[in-house]
Motif scaffolding. Structure first.
Motif, PDB file in Angstrom:
ATOM      1  N   MET A   1      21.040  31.707  -2.206  1.00  0.00           N
ATOM      2  CA  MET A   1      22.354  31.119  -2.431  1.00  0.00           C
ATOM      3  C   MET A   1      22.430  29.777  -1.703  1.00  0.00           C
ATOM      4  N   LYS A   2      23.219  28.891  -2.286  1.00  0.00           N
ATOM      5  CA  LYS A   2      23.435  27.573  -1.698  1.00  0.00           C
ATOM      6  C   LYS A   2      24.929  27.307  -1.608  1.00  0.00           C
ATOM      7  N   ALA A   3      25.332  26.636  -0.539  1.00  0.00           N
ATOM      8  CA  ALA A   3      26.692  26.121  -0.405  1.00  0.00           C
ATOM      9  C   ALA A   3      26.575  24.610  -0.517  1.00  0.00           C
ATOM     10  N   ILE A   4      27.370  24.033  -1.433  1.00  0.00           N
ATOM     11  CA  ILE A   4      27.260  22.607  -1.736  1.00  0.00           C
ATOM     12  C   ILE A   4      28.641  21.962  -1.663  1.00  0.00           C
ATOM     13  N   TRP A   5      28.699  20.811  -0.989  1.00  0.00           N
ATOM     14  CA  TRP A   5      29.920  20.003  -0.977  1.00  0.00           C
ATOM     15  C   TRP A   5      29.516  18.550  -1.036  1.00  0.00           C
ATOM     16  N   LYS A   6      30.168  17.796  -1.926  1.00  0.00           N
ATOM     17  CA  LYS A   6      29.866  16.375  -2.123  1.00  0.00           C
ATOM     18  C   LYS A   6      28.384  16.169  -2.445  1.00  0.00           C
ATOM     19  N   ASP A   7      27.835  17.048  -3.280  1.00  0.00           N
ATOM     20  CA  ASP A   7      26.445  16.980  -3.738  1.00  0.00           C
ATOM     21  C   ASP A   7      25.407  17.161  -2.626  1.00  0.00           C
ATOM     22  N   LYS A   8      25.828  17.674  -1.479  1.00  0.00           N
ATOM     23  CA  LYS A   8      24.894  17.964  -0.381  1.00  0.00           C
ATOM     24  C   LYS A   8      24.813  19.470  -0.191  1.00  0.00           C
ATOM     25  N   ILE A   9      23.607  19.969  -0.016  1.00  0.00           N
ATOM     26  CA  ILE A   9      23.429  21.384   0.323  1.00  0.00           C
ATOM     27  C   ILE A   9      23.713  21.512   1.815  1.00  0.00           C
ATOM     28  N   ILE A  10      24.770  22.257   2.148  1.00  0.00           N
ATOM     29  CA  ILE A  10      25.165  22.400   3.547  1.00  0.00           C
ATOM     30  C   ILE A  10      24.736  23.744   4.137  1.00  0.00           C
ATOM     31  N   ALA A  11      24.328  24.661   3.263  1.00  0.00           N
ATOM     32  CA  ALA A  11      23.796  25.955   3.698  1.00  0.00           C
ATOM     33  C   ALA A  11      22.948  26.509   2.569  1.00  0.00           C
ATOM     34  N   GLU A  12      21.876  27.221   2.947  1.00  0.00           N
ATOM     35  CA  GLU A  12      20.998  27.819   1.945  1.00  0.00           C
ATOM     36  C   GLU A  12      20.371  29.071   2.537  1.00  0.00           C
ATOM     37  N   SER A  13      20.471  30.179   1.789  1.00  0.00           N
ATOM     38  CA  SER A  13      19.978  31.448   2.312  1.00  0.00           C
ATOM     39  C   SER A  13      19.643  32.424   1.192  1.00  0.00           C
ATOM     40  N   SER A  14      18.636  33.224   1.419  1.00  0.00           N
ATOM     41  CA  SER A  14      18.335  34.343   0.516  1.00  0.00           C
ATOM     42  C   SER A  14      18.855  35.641   1.130  1.00  0.00           C
ATOM     43  N   ASN A  15      19.680  35.483   2.173  1.00  0.00           N
ATOM     44  CA  ASN A  15      20.108  36.638   2.962  1.00  0.00           C
ATOM     45  C   ASN A  15      21.619  36.687   3.171  1.00  0.00           C
ATOM     46  N   THR A  16      22.407  36.251   2.164  1.00  0.00           N
ATOM     47  CA  THR A  16      23.860  36.295   2.335  1.00  0.00           C
ATOM     48  C   THR A  16      24.368  37.729   2.204  1.00  0.00           C
ATOM     49  N   LYS A  17      25.527  37.950   2.750  1.00  0.00           N
ATOM     50  CA  LYS A  17      26.207  39.245   2.613  1.00  0.00           C
ATOM     51  C   LYS A  17      27.521  38.976   1.877  1.00  0.00           C
ATOM     52  N   VAL A  18      27.820  39.791   0.867  1.00  0.00           N
ATOM     53  CA  VAL A  18      29.027  39.582   0.067  1.00  0.00           C
ATOM     54  C   VAL A  18      30.116  40.555   0.519  1.00  0.00           C
ATOM     55  N   VAL A  19      31.245  39.994   0.903  1.00  0.00           N
ATOM     56  CA  VAL A  19      32.419  40.774   1.297  1.00  0.00           C
ATOM     57  C   VAL A  19      33.628  40.124   0.626  1.00  0.00           C
ATOM     58  N   GLU A  20      34.384  40.912  -0.109  1.00  0.00           N
ATOM     59  CA  GLU A  20      35.578  40.431  -0.804  1.00  0.00           C
ATOM     60  C   GLU A  20      35.268  39.189  -1.647  1.00  0.00           C
ATOM     61  N   ASN A  21      34.175  39.237  -2.380  1.00  0.00           N
ATOM     62  CA  ASN A  21      33.729  38.168  -3.280  1.00  0.00           C
ATOM     63  C   ASN A  21      33.345  36.869  -2.582  1.00  0.00           C
ATOM     64  N   ASN A  22      33.171  36.893  -1.274  1.00  0.00           N
ATOM     65  CA  ASN A  22      32.708  35.721  -0.536  1.00  0.00           C
ATOM     66  C   ASN A  22      31.293  35.962  -0.047  1.00  0.00           C
ATOM     67  N   HIS A  23      30.422  34.971  -0.236  1.00  0.00           N
ATOM     68  CA  HIS A  23      29.074  35.028   0.323  1.00  0.00           C
ATOM     69  C   HIS A  23      29.133  34.543   1.760  1.00  0.00           C
ATOM     70  N   TYR A  24      28.685  35.366   2.676  1.00  0.00           N
ATOM     71  CA  TYR A  24      28.609  35.000   4.086  1.00  0.00           C
ATOM     72  C   TYR A  24      27.155  34.669   4.409  1.00  0.00           C
ATOM     73  N   PHE A  25      26.935  33.430   4.873  1.00  0.00           N
ATOM     74  CA  PHE A  25      25.603  32.928   5.179  1.00  0.00           C
ATOM     75  C   PHE A  25      25.286  33.176   6.656  1.00  0.00           C
ATOM     76  N   PRO A  26      24.074  33.660   6.965  1.00  0.00           N
ATOM     77  CA  PRO A  26      23.704  33.775   8.380  1.00  0.00           C
ATOM     78  C   PRO A  26      23.838  32.408   9.069  1.00  0.00           C
ATOM     79  N   ARG A  27      24.283  32.418  10.280  1.00  0.00           N
ATOM     80  CA  ARG A  27      24.536  31.170  11.016  1.00  0.00           C
ATOM     81  C   ARG A  27      23.288  30.285  11.064  1.00  0.00           C
ATOM     82  N   GLU A  28      22.119  30.894  11.167  1.00  0.00           N
ATOM     83  CA  GLU A  28      20.884  30.101  11.243  1.00  0.00           C
ATOM     84  C   GLU A  28      20.531  29.417   9.923  1.00  0.00           C
TER      85      GLU A  28
END
Length: 93
Positions: A1-28
């Motif tokens: 999964m990737k989190a993107i804002w203003k065309d920049k990848i600000i987080a990327e993980s294959s290890n997110t956890k989904v709670v209430e339809n939100n992907h939670y990215f590990p801090r690292e």
């Protein structure tokens, strides 16, 4: 999964956890250079007290666009210190 804002990848993980339809990215897996501490806090009845980050990309600030639970409740321990997004941040595969 990737989190993107203003065309920049600000987080990327294959290890997110989904709670209430939100992907939670590990801090690292977030790119710390885009994250600025916020003094904002909210409380979830079952997850606990949330803290926030502002996101800054190319000088543009998205206030309180990321949140996390530094000390999650027992029921939410799996997402403790994982970061989720809203306010225009796109989360995609």
């Amino acid at each position: 999964m990737k989190a993107i804002w203003k065309d920049k990848i600000i987080a990327e993980s294959s290890n997110t956890k989904v709670v209430e339809n939100n992907h939670y990215f590990p801090r690292e897996d977030i790119k710390e250079e885009f994250f600025k501490p916020s003094d904002s806090h909210t409380r979830c009845p079952w997850k606990g007290k949330a803290s926030y980050f502002h996101i800054e990309v190319d000088g543009e600030l998205n206030k309180d666009a990321a949140w996390y639970y530094p000390e999650a409740s027992h029921a939410a321990k799996p997402i403790e210190n994982h970061v989720a997004f809203w306010n225009g941040v796109k989360v995609t595969e």
